[in-house]
Design a protein around this motif. Structure first.
Motif, short mmCIF file in Angstrom:
data_model
loop_
_atom_site.label_atom_id
_atom_site.label_comp_id
_atom_site.label_asym_id
_atom_site.label_seq_id
_atom_site.Cartn_x
_atom_site.Cartn_y
_atom_site.Cartn_z
N UNK A 527 0.83 -1.21 0.00
CA UNK A 527 0.00 0.00 0.00
C UNK A 527 0.87 1.26 0.00
N UNK A 528 1.84 1.27 -0.90
CA UNK A 528 2.80 2.39 -0.93
C UNK A 528 2.18 3.69 -1.41
N UNK A 529 1.03 3.62 -2.06
CA UNK A 529 0.34 4.84 -2.46
C UNK A 529 -0.47 5.48 -1.35
N UNK A 530 -0.52 4.82 -0.19
CA UNK A 530 -1.26 5.33 0.97
C UNK A 530 -0.26 5.96 1.95
N UNK A 531 -0.46 7.21 2.30
CA UNK A 531 0.50 7.90 3.17
C UNK A 531 0.63 7.22 4.52
N UNK A 532 -0.47 6.64 5.03
CA UNK A 532 -0.40 6.02 6.35
C UNK A 532 0.36 4.70 6.35
N UNK A 533 0.60 4.13 5.18
CA UNK A 533 1.33 2.86 5.10
C UNK A 533 2.71 3.01 4.46
N UNK A 534 2.94 4.09 3.76
CA UNK A 534 4.20 4.27 3.03
C UNK A 534 5.36 4.48 3.99
N UNK A 535 6.41 3.71 3.78
CA UNK A 535 7.60 3.80 4.63
C UNK A 535 8.83 3.97 3.73
N UNK A 536 9.21 5.22 3.56
CA UNK A 536 10.31 5.55 2.64
C UNK A 536 11.62 4.92 3.08
N UNK A 537 11.83 4.80 4.38
CA UNK A 537 13.09 4.25 4.88
C UNK A 537 13.30 2.80 4.42
N UNK A 538 12.21 2.05 4.32
CA UNK A 538 12.32 0.67 3.85
C UNK A 538 12.72 0.62 2.39
N UNK A 539 12.21 1.55 1.61
CA UNK A 539 12.60 1.59 0.20
C UNK A 539 14.07 1.98 0.04
N UNK A 540 14.52 2.94 0.84
CA UNK A 540 15.93 3.33 0.78
C UNK A 540 16.82 2.15 1.13
N UNK A 541 16.39 1.37 2.13
CA UNK A 541 17.16 0.18 2.50
C UNK A 541 17.14 -0.85 1.37
N UNK A 542 16.00 -0.99 0.69
CA UNK A 542 15.90 -1.95 -0.41
C UNK A 542 16.85 -1.58 -1.54
N UNK A 543 16.96 -0.30 -1.86
CA UNK A 543 17.92 0.13 -2.88
C UNK A 543 19.34 -0.18 -2.43
N UNK A 544 19.63 0.09 -1.16
CA UNK A 544 20.97 -0.16 -0.64
C UNK A 544 21.29 -1.66 -0.64
N UNK A 545 20.33 -2.48 -0.22
CA UNK A 545 20.57 -3.92 -0.14
C UNK A 545 20.79 -4.55 -1.51
N UNK A 547 21.88 -2.83 -4.23
CA UNK A 547 22.93 -2.14 -4.98
C UNK A 547 22.42 -1.39 -6.20
N UNK A 548 21.14 -1.05 -6.21
CA UNK A 548 20.55 -0.33 -7.34
C UNK A 548 20.50 1.17 -7.00
N UNK A 549 21.00 1.98 -7.93
CA UNK A 549 21.01 3.43 -7.74
C UNK A 549 19.71 4.00 -8.31
N UNK A 550 18.79 4.49 -7.49
CA UNK A 550 17.51 4.99 -8.02
C UNK A 550 17.66 6.20 -8.91
N UNK A 551 18.69 7.03 -8.64
CA UNK A 551 18.88 8.24 -9.46
C UNK A 551 19.22 7.89 -10.90
N UNK A 552 19.75 6.69 -11.15
CA UNK A 552 20.03 6.25 -12.52
C UNK A 552 18.75 6.23 -13.35
N UNK A 553 17.63 5.97 -12.70
CA UNK A 553 16.35 5.90 -13.41
C UNK A 553 15.56 7.20 -13.34
N UNK A 554 15.64 7.92 -12.21
CA UNK A 554 14.76 9.08 -12.04
C UNK A 554 15.40 10.40 -12.46
N UNK A 555 16.68 10.58 -12.15
CA UNK A 555 17.29 11.90 -12.31
C UNK A 555 18.37 11.96 -13.38
N UNK A 556 18.31 11.05 -14.33
CA UNK A 556 19.31 11.02 -15.40
C UNK A 556 18.69 11.45 -16.72
N UNK A 557 19.29 12.46 -17.36
CA UNK A 557 18.89 12.81 -18.71
C UNK A 557 19.25 11.66 -19.65
#
Length: 619
Positions: A527-545, A547-557
């Motif tokens: 339920x990541x689209x629900x503010x009461x259930x969304x936990x950004x810290x878990x997603x940051x840990x998932x990227x770290x675990x 080894x995927x750089x999210x900025x490669x997909x979101x912030x790259x021209x």
């Protein structure tokens, strides 16, 4: 296996038991021995949201019209129900028969929003079905997906067996018939997938293998099955009057998000807003006839008892007969004491007469979408409205007695500066000023400014663009909030920064982000689209675990010649056309509405667009 008794034991212990009961007005009930195919339509969110989605009602109706197909509904259980289901070892079950999802022949998920992806994983897990398609043997149902997010299927390529981008009415019948034939003839899951891959508009990800460059970009796609198409072309239903439409939609027992009758006017859009994915992937425009719309509306009001009707399209006032249609519909609504809602009004085609028809019976708030605060930025995004359109429309609405106007804007658009944010505040201020100028008897008047964060989407001219960083979005939110709070009668709403960031990652992701999603799910994300259930810290840990750089997909021209993960899907609009539009955006040049003449988007490779004027070509 029916689970009715075990489920009933839990209903008194959850907040919304009616969401799991079934038996609603106009729902279907068929005996298993009378059908050849059990189709599980899966909506990866709660019942209240899923039952507000018109696509569910259409597909449910189209499939169940066939006597030998039984389409049952599955929804993501709310957190309280899920907890009890896991405690009691109760699998995901259908609303109709309380039948386990694992007993279906096919489970079809609709992909409307990237942040619902972890709910797909959770529903499969609740069903006792392995998450990865490679781990699902012959005993499990085949898992499919369609909807807007299927136009970039790669983030779910390791989960979903096959995708169906485009309109679903025809292709789902063909898919169902193929599965029925396979059941009768026998064979392996691989053979079934080969059969399905021969159907136009079907993408089987296991038949393709991406190759990557050292820098992480895609080098190529290798076909692993020769019979698979080089590129999958979306399915298009051209004649909207010929396809079946639910005049007896299922009426929920509980209040849902959009608790009203809904009539789809048309599909597609000719405007060409450069940020808008739906405006590109849903082309061409295909209208329902005025006669059919009126017929469907009268039948739905008669068969449901709703006290409100809404017209659905990407741009309601672009319907070719909108004013006489509204006149006709108001007669039907008045006869049944129902209100009429017109969302998606265009400021440049704002109709005084249409609003006057509506306000004679019941006024609701009005919503407009200028999208950007200045003409310069509207030129960049190809939003063909001016300040004059905005203020003229607002004045007409105020004179008709509307006291609430909502304005939608997008921030973080390519080329945006703080002057464009100042322009948003100026539009709100000027509309308040217009109210004071034209209203002698003043009452409470409110302008709501709602901003969403720009997400560069596949199959749009801005698919090459970068998204703002979360820090920059936060700065812009603060800047605009400070500007707007100085204006009396203006309220401010904005979308969460972290969810927009994740939306960009999965909108533009390739198969490698699937590992992030799986890890986030292991960490408890749903339920990541629900503010009461969304936990950004878990997603940051998932990227770290992972080894995927999210900025490669979101912030790259993106490079001009870069191969995108979604290039395997042909939306009908060519990449060459999108690139031309991207270059025009940089030069602040608008492209005309293609109703005025073909702009060369590429759709004429497959279909004719008879409603467009002949003799002009802007390509």
């Amino acid at each position: 296996m029916k689970l009715t008794g075990r489920i009933e034991e839990l209903l008194m212990r959850v907040e919304k038991p009616a969401a799991y009961m079934g038996g609603e007005l106009h729902s279907y009930d068929k005996e298993e021995e009378s059908v050849d195919l059990n189709f599980g339509f899966c909506f990866p969110d709660t019942y209240e949201i899923g039952m507000s989605y018109l696509g569910l009602q259409i597909i449910y109706h189209v499939l169940n019209e066939r006597e030998n197909i039984f389409c049952q509904r599955f929804f993501a259980p709310a957190v309280d129900m899920e907890r009890l289901m896991r405690e009691k070892d109760l699998p995901l079950f259908s609303i109709e028969k309380k039948q386990p999802a694992r007993e279906m022949d096919i489970l079809g998920f609709t992909l409307q929003y990237e942040l619902s992806f972890t709910n797909i994983l959770n529903m499969l897990d609740l069903a006792g079905i392995p998450l990865r398609s490679s781990e699902r043997g012959e005993a499990y149902p085949i898992v499919a997906a369609g909807g807007n997010c299927s136009f970039n299927p790669e983030p779910l390529a390791d989960i979903i067996d096959f995708f169906m981008p485009g309109d679903g009415e025809d292709v789902l019948i063909e898919v169902s018939e193929a599965i029925i034939a396979h059941k009768k003839s026998g064979g392996t899951k691989r053979q079934l997938l080969e059969r399905l891959a021969s159907i136009d508009g079907i993408y089987v990800p296991s038949f393709y293998q991406p190759k990557y460059k050292e820098d992480g970009r895609i080098a190529s796609y290798e076909k692993l099955y020769e019979g698979a198409p080089d590129q999958v072309v979306k399915r298009i239903v051209m004649d909207m009057d010929s396809v079946s439409y639910p005049m007896k939609p299922v009426v929920p027992f509980v209040e849902v998000v959009h608790d009203r009758s809904v009539i789809e006017l048309f599909r597609g859009c000719t405007r060409g807003c450069r940020f808008c994915q739906a405006g590109m992937i849903c082309r061409p425009v295909r209208e329902r006839s005025r006669e059919k719309v009126v017929e469907y509306a009268e039948q739905q009001l008669k068969n449901t008892g709703y006290d409100e009707m809404s017209l659905l399209s990407l741009s309601t006032s672009d319907y070719s007969e909108i004013e006489p249609l509204v006149t006709d519909l108001m007669k039907s609504c008045k006869a049944r004491e129902a209100g009429l809602s017109l969302p998606s009004l265009r400021l440049d085609s704002f109709s005084y007469d249409v609003l006057n028809e509506i306000q004679e019976y019941r006024k609701t708030g009005l919503t407009f979408a200028p999208e950007a605060g200045t003409q310069r930025l509207r030129n960049i995004i190809n939003k063909s409205i001016t300040d004059e359109h905005i203020y003229s429309a607002a004045e007409q609405a105020i004179r008709l007695g509307y006291h609430n106007i909502k304005l939608y804007f997008m921030i973080g658009l390519p080329g945006e500066t703080d002057e464009d944010l100042d322009g948003i505040a100026e539009i709100a201020r000027r509309i308040n000023e217009i109210y004071r100028e034209v209203c002698e008897k003043r009452t409470r008047f409110n302008v709501t400014v709602s901003v969403s964060n720009f997400v560069p989407k596949p199959h749009t001219p801005f698919q090459w663009s970068a998204q703002d960083t979360p820090e920059e979005f936060d700065r812009k939110h603060h800047y605009l909030r400070e500007k707007l709070k100085k204006i009396k009668g203006v309220s401010f709403q904005y979308h969460g920064t972290e969810t927009s960031f994740l939306e960009a990652v999965f909108a533009r992701g390739d198969r490698r982000v699937c590992e992030v999603m799986l890890r986030a799910y292991e960490l408890g994300c749903r339920f990541d689209g629900w503010s009461e259930h969304f936990d950004y810290s878990k997603w940051l840990r998932a990227f770290e675990d992972t080894g995927v750089d999210p900025a490669f997909y979101s912030q790259r021209l993106r490079d001009a010649d870069e191969i995108f993960p979604w290039d395997i899907i042909d939306s009908g609009v060519t990449k060459k056309y999108l690139q031309k539009e991207y270059e025009l955006a940089k030069r602040q040049i608008q492209t005309p509405d293609c109703r005025k003449g073909c702009t060369g988007c590429g759709l004429k490779r497959f279909v004719e667009c008879p409603q467009y004027e002949q003799g002009k070509n802007y390509s």
